[in-house]
Every structure is written in C-alpha cells, then in structure tokens.
Design an enzyme around this catalytic site. Structure first.
Site, PDB file in Angstrom:
ATOM      1  N   SER A  81      25.553 -28.405 -28.913  1.00 15.11           N
ATOM      2  CA  SER A  81      26.246 -28.005 -27.688  1.00 15.11           C
ATOM      3  C   SER A  81      26.255 -29.104 -26.641  1.00 15.11           C
ATOM      4  O   SER A  81      27.183 -29.191 -25.827  1.00 15.11           O
ATOM      5  CB  SER A  81      25.583 -26.752 -27.110  1.00 15.11           C
ATOM      6  OG  SER A  81      24.201 -26.966 -26.902  1.00 15.11           O
ATOM      7  N   ASP A 246      23.218 -21.970 -16.750  1.00 12.56           N
ATOM      8  CA  ASP A 246      22.372 -21.270 -17.720  1.00 12.56           C
ATOM      9  C   ASP A 246      20.945 -21.830 -17.752  1.00 12.56           C
ATOM     10  O   ASP A 246      20.129 -21.404 -18.564  1.00 12.56           O
ATOM     11  CB  ASP A 246      22.992 -21.329 -19.123  1.00 12.56           C
ATOM     12  CG  ASP A 246      23.116 -22.740 -19.684  1.00 12.56           C
ATOM     13  OD1 ASP A 246      22.714 -23.699 -18.989  1.00 12.56           O
ATOM     14  OD2 ASP A 246      23.613 -22.879 -20.812  1.00 12.56           O
ATOM     15  N   HIS A 249      21.769 -26.042 -20.381  1.00 15.37           N
ATOM     16  CA  HIS A 249      22.715 -27.131 -20.591  1.00 15.37           C
ATOM     17  C   HIS A 249      22.931 -27.903 -19.295  1.00 15.37           C
ATOM     18  O   HIS A 249      22.819 -27.341 -18.210  1.00 15.37           O
ATOM     19  CB  HIS A 249      24.059 -26.580 -21.107  1.00 15.37           C
ATOM     20  CG  HIS A 249      23.951 -25.984 -22.477  1.00 15.37           C
ATOM     21  ND1 HIS A 249      23.820 -24.630 -22.681  1.00 15.37           N
ATOM     22  CD2 HIS A 249      23.917 -26.563 -23.694  1.00 15.37           C
ATOM     23  CE1 HIS A 249      23.720 -24.391 -23.986  1.00 15.37           C
ATOM     24  NE2 HIS A 249      23.771 -25.556 -24.616  1.00 15.37           N
TER      25      HIS A 249
END
Length: 339
Positions: A81, A246, A249
């Site tokens: 990610s 979040d 990240h």
C-alpha cells in the site's frame, strides 16, 4: 541491538533465504501471547479513517520535455500500500507520481509510470507483480522501485521467506535489463497508537528485516534505500503532519518525504547523478563495508543507500554506503495517459 549483532542476524536470514533454510526467528516465543494482546489493542486504532481507495497515477509525466521520436523513460512501482499510495486523495500525491515527476525533471525527459503495487501485499505477491511488469506486451522498464516488508512483519511471515521472494524479484528484473531500487521495510515502531512492548518489538523486527532485505537485494544487483524516514524519526517527530487519517499510511507530506529519499538513488541507478557524487564522501560517513555491516548501518539511519561495490572477499561481498543529499519533490502535475 548493536549494528554488529544486527549484521550477523541479517546475514543469517539472507543465507537462509539463499540456501533454502527455515525461518530464522527474530522474537522469543515467550513474548507471543503478550504481543498478540497488544496487537489487538493497536488494531482498534490503526486503520480507522482509511477509505482503502488508491488514486490511479499511471501515465506520462514531464510533458514539457517531449522530443519527437524519443521515447519516455519507463518507471515501474511494485510492492504494498505504501508503493501504491494509499492514504492520499490525489494521484499527484502518490510516491509513484512524485518519483516520475522528479525523475523527469532531473533527466529532462518524459517518464512513463506504471504502478502494479497492491495494498495489503506481502513479499510473496512480488512474483505476480514482476510478471505484470515484464509482460510481453510492454517494454521492460528502465527502472523499478519496490517498497515492501511492512505486511510481512505484521503478518509474521518468516524473514527468510520474505527475503527469498524479494531476492527472486530483484534477480528477475535485473536479468530482464531493468535497474532496481528497493525501499526497505519501514520502521513500524513509530506508528502512534502502538504501545510498549509492541513498539519496541516492531522497531527491532522491521529494522532487522530491512537489513536482511538489503543484503538480498544488493547481492542480486539492486540498490536499496532505508525507508526508516517513511515511518521513522521524521514521522515520530511530526506524526500529525506526516501520518494520514488512518494513523498508519503516510500523508501527502509523508510520501513527499519518502520520495525525496528515494529519488537520488533512482537517478544514480540510471546514471543521471553527477559522477563526483558517486565517490564516497568521508565527511558524510560514506564508504566501503562488507555488505552485512552496510545493511545494518543503513537500517539504523533512514535515507541511506547501499549498492554493490566490489567482488566477494574473505568477509563476503562489499558494498558502498551512501548518504545522498535529498532532492525536494512537490505534487506532480496530472499525468498524460500512456499511448
């Protein structure tokens, strides 16, 4: 853990990966019960606020450098990610777009970006991603950037297996003719909601994996950059600025910080950096070291590059440790679709 002991463990992991050994444990089994309880508490906080959506940044950057008949440089991103750019809202804020735009400015040539990274991916997904990048329908990229490892740590993949998959990916890409730059496992000990002792363990484990990744990648002809900065000291000092909503990240500013660390090595891999900067600078504590020692030092200091330098000697392969001056990057202009 000292640099020397980290070097020894990293060498054992890399050797196990190369010769098919079993998992080399980084943590005593007695800690597992407590760690699992801490992880459950951390997961209640980490990940809240993430939409899971990743902006699509593929296309051609550096339109101003178009020259008739000259193809663009080709850049591919592989990994998880972080490589995909999860956590930001605009394509120009993703690491791929930032690197493509920065590379175009240095090379004064358009750069075509293709990103095959997958959120949630572990190192065993690299085989699939490399197959996509090397598909017969597309030319081989000039340079590939791989960012992987965080999910290997959080999902407790044996480090020998993790390094084996990464080494195989680097070998396939180099054999095909692409330069390869690996952003090694970030320092997970700086994720804000994670408490002790999980924080200490996450830091130790992620740095140890980063050192082993460095050995595996460099021995296959790649270069590495320590991504401790990605979730490292600068993030620890400025968590509200450099983490996304979040708490896991990076934010747009965080991805820009990471791209600044990686871009000089991408340029050097393509021969775009001044020749005088390729020599070690003693004032910056650069120099030639056995690869395991170089890997251990790089894992402890974010933004440090390691690349193969000399043939194998009595203490194994030697590597050049570089602390390159970073290139500032800014949000990329929208990409032009690939032809």
């Amino acid at each position: 853990m000292t640099s020397m002991s980290r070097a020894r463990v990293a060498r054992r992991i890399a050797a196990g990966a190369a010769y098919g050994g079993g998992g080399v444990g980084l943590v005593g089994a007695a800690a597992v019960g407590l760690l699992l309880a801490e992880m459950q508490l951390a997961r209640r906080h980490v990940g809240n606020g993430s939409t899971g959506r990743v902006p699509v940044a593929d296309g051609v950057y550096g339109h101003a450098y178009d020259l008739p008949g000259e193809p663009p440089l080709r850049l591919a991103l592989l990994g998880d990610s972080t490589a995909a750019g999860q956590g930001v809202h605009r394509a120009g804020q993703t690491p791929g777009a930032l690197l493509a735009s920065g590379l175009a400015a240095v090379a004064e040539r358009p750069v075509e970006l293709r990103n095959v990274a997958l959120p949630g991916a572990q190192s065993d997904d690299l085989d699939r991603q490399v197959a996509l990048v090397l598909s017969a329908a597309d030319p081989v990229p000039d340079v590939c950037v791989i960012m992987i490892g965080a999910n290997d740590v959080t999902h407790r993949m044996p480090p020998t297996r993790s390094v084996r998959h990464l080494s195989a990916a680097v070998r396939r890409l180099r054999t095909a003719g692409a330069e390869v730059v690996v952003g090694t496992c970030p320092d997970l000990g700086t994720i804000e909601p994670v408490q002790q002792p999980l924080r200490w363990l996450a830091r130790r484990t992620s740095r140890q994996l980063a050192a082993a990744q460095t050995i595996g990648a460099v021995e296959q002809g790649g270069r590495t950059v320590s991504l401790g900065d990605l979730l490292g000291p600068e993030f620890e000092a400025n968590p509200r600025e450099l983490f996304g909503p979040d708490n896991y990240h990076p934010s747009a500013e965080g991805y820009a910080t990471a791209a600044m660390a990686v871009l000089p090595t991408v340029c050097a891999a393509l021969g775009l950096w001044p020749a005088e900067e390729e020599r070690p600078d003693a004032s910056r504590r650069e120099g030639f070291l056995p690869v395991a020692r170089a890997a251990a030092e790089a894992a402890s200091e974010a933004g440090t590059e390691v690349t193969a330098a000399m043939p194998t000697g009595p203490r194994g392969p030697w590597a050049l440790l570089k602390r390159r001056r970073r290139r500032r990057v800014s949000e990329a202009e929208p990409a032009r679709p690939s032809v």
